[in-house]
Design a protein around this motif. Structure first.
Motif, PDB file in Angstrom:
ATOM      1  N   TYR A 115     -10.220   3.212  -2.869  1.00  8.74           N
ATOM      2  CA  TYR A 115     -11.501   2.864  -3.466  1.00  8.74           C
ATOM      3  C   TYR A 115     -11.407   2.694  -4.978  1.00  8.74           C
ATOM      4  N   GLY A 116     -11.716   1.469  -5.428  1.00  7.59           N
ATOM      5  CA  GLY A 116     -11.736   1.151  -6.845  1.00  7.59           C
ATOM      6  C   GLY A 116     -10.380   0.899  -7.462  1.00  7.59           C
ATOM      7  N   LEU A 117      -9.288   1.063  -6.693  1.00  6.90           N
ATOM      8  CA  LEU A 117      -7.944   0.922  -7.255  1.00  6.90           C
ATOM      9  C   LEU A 117      -7.138  -0.205  -6.627  1.00  6.90           C
ATOM     10  N   MET A 118      -7.195  -0.346  -5.331  1.00  4.13           N
ATOM     11  CA  MET A 118      -6.409  -1.384  -4.645  1.00  4.13           C
ATOM     12  C   MET A 118      -7.246  -1.990  -3.536  1.00  4.13           C
ATOM     13  N   ARG A 119      -7.321  -3.308  -3.531  1.00  2.00           N
ATOM     14  CA  ARG A 119      -8.034  -4.005  -2.462  1.00  2.00           C
ATOM     15  C   ARG A 119      -7.170  -4.078  -1.208  1.00  2.00           C
ATOM     16  N   THR A 120      -7.841  -4.144  -0.077  1.00  3.40           N
ATOM     17  CA  THR A 120      -7.129  -4.167   1.198  1.00  3.40           C
ATOM     18  C   THR A 120      -6.166  -5.341   1.276  1.00  3.40           C
ATOM     19  N   ALA A 121      -6.576  -6.494   0.784  1.00  2.51           N
ATOM     20  CA  ALA A 121      -5.716  -7.681   0.831  1.00  2.51           C
ATOM     21  C   ALA A 121      -4.453  -7.511   0.001  1.00  2.51           C
ATOM     22  N   GLN A 122      -4.485  -6.613  -0.999  1.00  2.72           N
ATOM     23  CA  GLN A 122      -3.315  -6.381  -1.841  1.00  2.72           C
ATOM     24  C   GLN A 122      -2.331  -5.412  -1.202  1.00  2.72           C
ATOM     25  N   GLY A 123      -2.726  -4.731  -0.146  1.00  4.03           N
ATOM     26  CA  GLY A 123      -1.901  -3.668   0.402  1.00  4.03           C
ATOM     27  C   GLY A 123      -0.960  -4.077   1.517  1.00  4.03           C
ATOM     28  N   ARG A 148     -18.450  -9.943  -3.348  1.00  2.00           N
ATOM     29  CA  ARG A 148     -17.030  -9.714  -3.057  1.00  2.00           C
ATOM     30  C   ARG A 148     -16.691  -8.222  -3.023  1.00  2.00           C
ATOM     31  N   ASP A 149     -17.571  -7.391  -3.569  1.00  2.00           N
ATOM     32  CA  ASP A 149     -17.341  -5.943  -3.582  1.00  2.00           C
ATOM     33  C   ASP A 149     -18.174  -5.206  -2.542  1.00  2.00           C
ATOM     34  N   ARG A 150     -18.862  -5.938  -1.674  1.00  2.00           N
ATOM     35  CA  ARG A 150     -19.666  -5.304  -0.642  1.00  2.00           C
ATOM     36  C   ARG A 150     -18.891  -5.228   0.672  1.00  2.00           C
ATOM     37  N   PRO A 151     -19.100  -4.171   1.441  1.00  2.00           N
ATOM     38  CA  PRO A 151     -18.499  -4.110   2.779  1.00  2.00           C
ATOM     39  C   PRO A 151     -19.282  -4.972   3.756  1.00  2.00           C
ATOM     40  N   PRO A 152     -18.744  -5.243   4.936  1.00  2.00           N
ATOM     41  CA  PRO A 152     -19.544  -5.890   5.986  1.00  2.00           C
ATOM     42  C   PRO A 152     -20.751  -4.999   6.300  1.00  2.00           C
ATOM     43  N   VAL A 153     -21.948  -5.503   6.048  1.00  2.00           N
ATOM     44  CA  VAL A 153     -23.115  -4.624   6.039  1.00  2.00           C
ATOM     45  C   VAL A 153     -23.602  -4.294   7.445  1.00  2.00           C
ATOM     46  N   ASN A 154     -23.787  -5.312   8.287  1.00  3.07           N
ATOM     47  CA  ASN A 154     -24.413  -5.050   9.580  1.00  3.07           C
ATOM     48  C   ASN A 154     -23.564  -4.144  10.460  1.00  3.07           C
ATOM     49  N   GLU A 173     -14.410   3.741   7.293  1.00  2.00           N
ATOM     50  CA  GLU A 173     -13.333   2.815   6.897  1.00  2.00           C
ATOM     51  C   GLU A 173     -13.854   1.415   6.604  1.00  2.00           C
ATOM     52  N   ILE A 174     -14.740   0.909   7.438  1.00  2.00           N
ATOM     53  CA  ILE A 174     -15.294  -0.422   7.176  1.00  2.00           C
ATOM     54  C   ILE A 174     -16.198  -0.369   5.958  1.00  2.00           C
ATOM     55  N   GLY A 175     -16.925   0.730   5.796  1.00  2.00           N
ATOM     56  CA  GLY A 175     -17.800   0.871   4.642  1.00  2.00           C
ATOM     57  C   GLY A 175     -17.055   0.969   3.329  1.00  2.00           C
ATOM     58  N   ARG A 176     -15.748   1.286   3.372  1.00  2.00           N
ATOM     59  CA  ARG A 176     -14.939   1.354   2.150  1.00  2.00           C
ATOM     60  C   ARG A 176     -14.484  -0.030   1.693  1.00  2.00           C
ATOM     61  N   GLN A 177     -14.532  -0.991   2.573  1.00  2.00           N
ATOM     62  CA  GLN A 177     -14.054  -2.333   2.242  1.00  2.00           C
ATOM     63  C   GLN A 177     -14.859  -2.914   1.072  1.00  2.00           C
ATOM     64  N   PRO A 178     -14.228  -3.758   0.263  1.00  2.00           N
ATOM     65  CA  PRO A 178     -12.913  -4.388   0.422  1.00  2.00           C
ATOM     66  C   PRO A 178     -11.756  -3.588  -0.151  1.00  2.00           C
ATOM     67  N   TRP A 179     -11.946  -2.289  -0.345  1.00  2.00           N
ATOM     68  CA  TRP A 179     -10.922  -1.456  -0.966  1.00  2.00           C
ATOM     69  C   TRP A 179     -10.123  -0.702   0.081  1.00  2.00           C
ATOM     70  N   TYR A 194       0.835  -1.201   0.000  1.00  2.00           N
ATOM     71  CA  TYR A 194       0.000   0.000   0.000  1.00  2.00           C
ATOM     72  C   TYR A 194       0.871   1.253   0.000  1.00  2.00           C
ATOM     73  N   SER A 195       1.936   1.258   0.813  1.00  2.00           N
ATOM     74  CA  SER A 195       2.811   2.421   0.896  1.00  2.00           C
ATOM     75  C   SER A 195       3.492   2.696  -0.438  1.00  2.00           C
ATOM     76  N   ARG A 196       3.887   1.636  -1.144  1.00  2.00           N
ATOM     77  CA  ARG A 196       4.491   1.837  -2.464  1.00  2.00           C
ATOM     78  C   ARG A 196       3.478   2.427  -3.434  1.00  2.00           C
ATOM     79  N   PHE A 197       2.254   1.971  -3.334  1.00  2.00           N
ATOM     80  CA  PHE A 197       1.228   2.411  -4.283  1.00  2.00           C
ATOM     81  C   PHE A 197       0.850   3.879  -4.056  1.00  2.00           C
TER      82      PHE A 197
END
Length: 464
Positions: free
Chosen positions: A390-398, A314-320, A381-387, A85-88
């Motif tokens: 937003y729209g560029l890098m997924r959290t798991a990739q960072g 897979r593109d939805r945040p944890p809703v509840n 922050e949780i509502g932004r997940q899984p990014w 993430y820091s590199r990106f």
């Protein structure tokens, strides 16, 4: 048991930022209040505002010190746990964090020395200027941090380039990055939330003194200032929160749908007052205003709102959890407006200073803005997940690919222990200062134990 580095890294960063965030909101809010207190002293010449400023400067210094110590850890985590993430985002975050250091931290910390030790060493005007600059420094810190975070939510002013096989976001327009689509609305919401935190800290301590019949002139003045700031800030929270939600509706519709538990696509959306989301069944149960969300976002109860069913799971945040944190924030915000109005009403009736049940509510209310600020950030922050961007890098990739889950877990346990000790120390020192009261100026001999009175011919007292 498998220790997932992604979940643990998120938990670690959530722990550190949540603990750190207790202190900047107090610094920002108290910074404004110090300007008001000292400004009233210079305008009226009344001793009560002088003593009040002395007292709250000492508390500001304590909060500032703990805030600096906890904030440094956060920045190290970008390199240790979030290397990809820091590199990106290094080009984007580097400029924003550098600006925060140059234009905010140095300004605040530099003039804090004058604010603390400059009584009777510099002119009244110079001391007041130092108070204003410390206040501005605290606010500028919020500016650059919110700008950087808002860029993650609504990226702008950049292009993607690849260096040595590594994809990076580089700034093409610095001001477009600064004034990205969500930065102004989110900044105004954060600032007004910080003003609320400072105002209710002042109200809590002042109400405590009124109950204990100590430092009554300072307590009454504190209630008057605190209630005025609290009412203005709470109403601003309502307005800025609505504006921020409109930005979310436009740029992050999946987050808005999660915030209100709205699943069905292309249909009007209800506005829930409270409820529970069954994510498996894709249903939300609770008390709602039919079409309320449609009205708030489109001024029409029948206008369709984008629902979660439009987006792959897979593109939805944890809703509840997004739904719950969002509604807790709103409930507390409305409660703070009610408390501010109640306090002012009782003040004008002349019964506020003697109404112990209400005063005890104000003593406890110091926690409400803090909880609202914490759950508000959790919603964002949780509502932004899984990014992560937003729209560029997924959290798991960072995350940093070489850091093991066991190492992260060990650091979480260590951080938790250190932060617990820091928090106990903070509460202890804060309690000691509150118990001692505003006794830093020689004129304060009213309603206190004479053994605690600090005598000084010149009033040149070390507030630490």
């Amino acid at each position: 048991m498998t220790l997932d580095p992604v979940i643990l890294s998120r938990l670690q960063f959530g722990l550190t930022i949540s603990f750190h965030y207790i202190f900047p909101v107090f610094s920002i809010g108290l910074g404004l209040l110090l300007v008001i207190m000292e400004g009233l002293y210079l305008k009226t010449g009344q001793d009560v505002y002088h003593r009040m400023t002395h007292f709250w400067v000492s508390i500001f210094a304590l909060i500032f010190g703990i805030g600096v110590a906890t904030g440094i850890v956060m920045e190290f985590q970008f390199g240790t746990n979030w290397a990809n993430y820091s590199r990106f985002v290094g080009d984007v975050f580097g400029s924003a964090l550098a600006a925060e250091g140059l234009f905010a931290f140095f300004l605040e910390s530099g003039f804090l020395a004058v604010l603390l030790f400059g009584w009777n060493k510099v002119s009244k005007g110079m001391h007041f200027l130092s108070t204003i600059l410390v206040c501005l420094g605290a606010h500028f810190s919020a500016v650059w941090i919110v700008v950087a975070n808002s860029w993650q939510q609504t990226p702008a002013g950049f292009h993607l380039v690849r260096h040595n096989g590594v994809l990076r976001a580089e700034i093409t327009d610095f001001w477009a990055m600064v004034f990205n689509p969500s930065s102004i609305e989110r900044l105004s919401h954060v600032i007004s939330g910080a003003w609320l935190a400072g105002a209710f800290l002042l109200l809590s301590v002042s109400a405590f003194y009124l109950i204990k019949q100590k430092h009554l002139d300072v307590a009454k003045a504190g209630m008057n200032i605190g209630l005025s700031v609290a009412l203005i800030a709470s109403l601003l929270q309502l307005v800025t929160g609505h504006e921020s939600a409109l930005v979310v509706a436009k740029h992050q519709p999946v987050k808005l749908a999660a915030m209100e538990g709205h699943f069905k696509d292309n249909q009007p959306a209800d506005l829930y007052l409270l409820g529970w989301v069954d994510e498996k069944a894709e249903k939300t149960y609770g008390i709602s205003i039919p079409g309320g969300l449609s009205f708030l976002t489109h001024n029409n109860f029948q206008t369709p709102v984008t629902g979660l069913q439009k987006f792959p799971k897979r593109d939805r945040p944890p809703v509840n959890i997004t739904f719950q944190t969002y509604h807790i924030m709103i409930a507390i915000g409305m409660a703070l407006i009610g408390l501010s109005v109640l306090g002012l009403f009782l003040k004008f009736r002349g019964t506020l200073y003697t109404c112990k049940p209400v005063l005890w509510i104000f003593v406890a209310s110091v926690m409400l803005p803090q909880i609202a600020n914490q759950v508000g950030w959790a919603t964002a922050e949780i509502g932004r997940q899984p990014w992560i961007v937003y729209g560029l890098m997924r959290t798991a990739q960072g995350i940093s690919p070489v850091v093991k889950g066991s190492n992260i877990l060990a650091s979480i346990l260590l951080f938790s222990a250190v932060y617990m000790l820091l928090f106990i120390l903070f509460i202890y020192l804060l309690n000691q200062k509150i118990k001692k009261g505003p006794v830093f100026y020689a004129g304060d001999t009213t309603h206190q134990d004479p053994r605690l009175t600090v005598q000084s011919r010149e009033g040149d007292i070390n507030v630490l």
